[in-house]
Design an enzyme around this catalytic site. Structure first.
Site, short mmCIF file in Angstrom:
data_model
loop_
_atom_site.label_atom_id
_atom_site.label_comp_id
_atom_site.label_asym_id
_atom_site.label_seq_id
_atom_site.Cartn_x
_atom_site.Cartn_y
_atom_site.Cartn_z
N THR A 13 23.10 -14.43 -35.58
CA THR A 13 23.45 -13.20 -34.87
C THR A 13 22.60 -13.12 -33.60
OG1 THR A 13 21.83 -11.86 -36.10
CG2 THR A 13 24.07 -12.01 -36.99
N GLY A 14 23.13 -12.44 -32.59
CA GLY A 14 22.43 -12.42 -31.31
C GLY A 14 22.33 -13.83 -30.75
N GLY A 15 23.41 -14.59 -30.87
CA GLY A 15 23.36 -16.01 -30.55
C GLY A 15 23.88 -16.38 -29.18
N GLY A 18 19.16 -16.45 -24.96
CA GLY A 18 17.78 -16.49 -25.39
C GLY A 18 17.51 -17.35 -26.61
N ILE A 19 16.72 -16.82 -27.52
CA ILE A 19 16.30 -17.55 -28.71
C ILE A 19 17.49 -17.91 -29.58
CG2 ILE A 19 15.02 -17.33 -30.88
CD1 ILE A 19 12.99 -15.60 -29.25
N SER A 138 8.53 -10.20 -34.90
CA SER A 138 7.77 -10.22 -33.65
C SER A 138 6.30 -10.06 -33.97
CB SER A 138 8.21 -9.09 -32.72
OG SER A 138 7.33 -8.94 -31.62
N TYR A 151 9.91 -0.23 -31.53
CA TYR A 151 10.15 -1.66 -31.65
C TYR A 151 9.19 -2.28 -32.66
CZ TYR A 151 10.46 -6.61 -30.41
OH TYR A 151 10.60 -7.97 -30.45
#
Length: 251
Positions: A13-15, A18-19, A138, A151
């Site tokens: 996910t969030g692919g 970035g990372i 994080s 966050y």
């Protein structure tokens, strides 16, 4: 080139940037078929072109359970299983304590906590016994940076999930780990934290002073850590947090 993910099926996910994108590219180079998700259609289209035929892009919002179920059903129809879930989607935005709105709170926790929780839970029926889940946390989960309380707290929850789910999934021998990046220049700096070029350079200079390796990390370096935890090389590792931060939070 090794083929440690040959014939594996992964979801990131969030692919699209970035990372997440760096991880998808690495998995594909090493033999996997990779599904990526994201909210921005243009970014997804660009990522899909970059990844080639073994990268499948699905527009989806992790904060919407109906979207997650649609992703699950698509993977079930096409492959019938998942071997790896990388729950990477997240946002980073500043908030001022004393002036933070309910909407700001909900936005961060809906994506970073609720979204990650239900991403993993929704994919569990497809996840192979002995599979791997890697969560993107994080180093700020253990730090007290000003104007980052939402966050930081959301990423502390992610770290906690890695511990709890390792026991929840022990009978299926599914390993769950967290990767905690340090400072990495990705679109989040500009789009989420609203940092301009001067502020990014100031942050880079600060990192050079406090981190033993004296620099930002690269998305590809975080991807390598994720790939390690997802691979058979980490078959005796679960519940851990692997900080990939140039030593910034370690010394």
């Amino acid at each position: 080139m090794s083929e440690r993910f040959q014939n594996k099926v992964a979801l990131i996910t969030g692919g699209s940037t970035g990372i997440g994108l760096a991880t998808a590219a690495l998995f594909i180079r090493e033999g996997a078929k990779v599904y990526i998700t994201g909210r921005n259609g243009k970014s997804l289209d660009k990522a899909a072109t970059e990844l080639g035929p073994k990268g499948v892009a699905i527009q989806s919002d992790v904060a919407e359970i109906a979207d997650l179920e649609r992703v699950r059903d698509r993977i079930k129809e096409e492959d019938g299983r998942l071997d790896i879930v990388v729950a990477n989607a997240g946002i980073a935005e500043n908030n001022t304590f004393g002036e933070t709105s309910e909407a700001e709170f909900d936005k961060t926790f809906d994506i970073n906590v609720k979204g990650l929780f239900f991403t993993t839970q929704t994919m569990l029926p497809l996840l192979s016994d002995g599979g791997a889940v890697v969560l993107t946390a994080s180093i700020l989960s253990g730090k007290g940076f000003p104007n980052m309380s939402l966050y930081s707290a959301s990423k502390a929850a992610v770290r906690s999930f890695a511990r709890s789910w390792s026991n929840d999934l022990r009978e299926r021998k599914i390993r769950v780990s967290a990767v905690s990046p340090g400072p990495v220049q990705t679109p989040i700096m500009e789009n989420g934290l609203k940092m301009n070029a001067e502020q990014i350079e100031q942050y880079r200079a600060m990192v050079a002073q406090v981190a033993p390796l004296e620099r930002f990390g690269e998305p590809s370096e975080i991807a390598e850590a994720i790939a390690f935890l997802a691979s058979d090389a980490a078959r005796y590792i679960t519940g851990v947090e692997l900080s990939v931060d140039g030593g910034m939070a370690q010394v």
